[in-house]
Design an enzyme around this catalytic site. Sequence first.
Site, PDB file in Angstrom:
ATOM      1  CE1 TYR A 178      -9.128   8.803 -15.827  1.00 23.00           C
ATOM      2  CE2 TYR A 178     -10.829  10.356 -15.152  1.00 23.00           C
ATOM      3  CZ  TYR A 178      -9.494   9.968 -15.178  1.00 23.00           C
ATOM      4  OH  TYR A 178      -8.542  10.744 -14.565  1.00 23.00           O
ATOM      5  CD  GLN A 224      -9.156   6.026 -19.565  1.00 25.52           C
ATOM      6  OE1 GLN A 224      -8.466   6.635 -18.762  1.00 25.52           O
ATOM      7  NE2 GLN A 224      -9.518   4.767 -19.383  1.00 25.52           N
ATOM      8  CG  HIS A 283     -20.438  10.194 -21.650  1.00 26.75           C
ATOM      9  ND1 HIS A 283     -19.584  10.784 -22.553  1.00 26.75           N
ATOM     10  CD2 HIS A 283     -19.662   9.346 -20.917  1.00 26.75           C
ATOM     11  CE1 HIS A 283     -18.360  10.329 -22.370  1.00 26.75           C
ATOM     12  NE2 HIS A 283     -18.380   9.448 -21.387  1.00 26.75           N
TER      13      HIS A 283
END
Length: 318
Positions: free
Chosen positions: A90, A183, A301
């Site tokens: 993203y 993303q 993440h």
Amino acid sequence: MANDKLDELLKYTGISPRPLDFDAYWARALSELDAQPLKFQLVPADFQTPLAECYHLYFTGVGGARVHAKYVRPRHREGKGPGLALFHGYHGGSGDWFDKAAYAAHGITVIAMDCRGQGGLSEDRSVVKGTTLKGHIIRGIDEEDPDQLYYRNCFLDLAQTVRILKSMEQVDADRIAVHGCSQGGALTVACAALEPSVKLAIPVYPFLCDYKKAWELDVTSSAYEEIAYYFRFMDPLHTREAEVFDKLGYIDIQNLADRIRARVIFVTGLADPICPPVTQFAVYNKIRAEKELVVYHEYGHEYLPNLSDRVLQEVLKL
């Protein structure tokens, strides 16, 4: 305790709604894409290596936007080989040439698309009502027509990118893989769902899934913070809450997951604070194709050890 948590996640099927006309929505979108000419322009890049030829690739996406991708092909390959489409995280872009050249050095042709209006060179030509300040999930949410949602056209760009990759002379159209993180993981799922010729999909801790569940959690410290922003500034009394989540259902990848026909290697970290694991499992549990779950129990993440090596090995097996 960790196994108990995983057992519960493997039963979760999501709480965000699926619009009643979801299939018709995407059938109409794909019809628009099918009418789009499969034309592109290649511009040699300044970066070149002895083993890989590097190009800027441009094509016109639905709605007239000029979309950019990095295109890297093996310099000395004989015959056709596998193709790999890479999708970025993203706000970012397609990244450096180096990692694409590493794949090309192993005979793999790579295309890495820049998402419209994010950190790369692709245009976002959409004009929409409402806020455009905070992020792309909510871009177009105030339009009556859900065709104005940002990710609708972005998802179609993915399919167009793979169709271009398949058309390349040195690419075996039956050996196409897609891969990305966050993303990029969501785009990997969407691409495999909308372009059934994809044979292998490797999504990593995907974003853009089960929006209502993400909102119910600590959304302001996750990648989904723009949903909280939207309600705070655009609908503080939540009079449109049901409408908003129903509309987001068109671009919720859990609702696309059952369309996938490719083999899926689904990678997640159970300590992920950015894209909550429970939202990711709403996607995994709806995939009906052959699938493998790879769990990094203490990771979130972040960089996942040995994953890049695994991706290369799996693409070479195609």
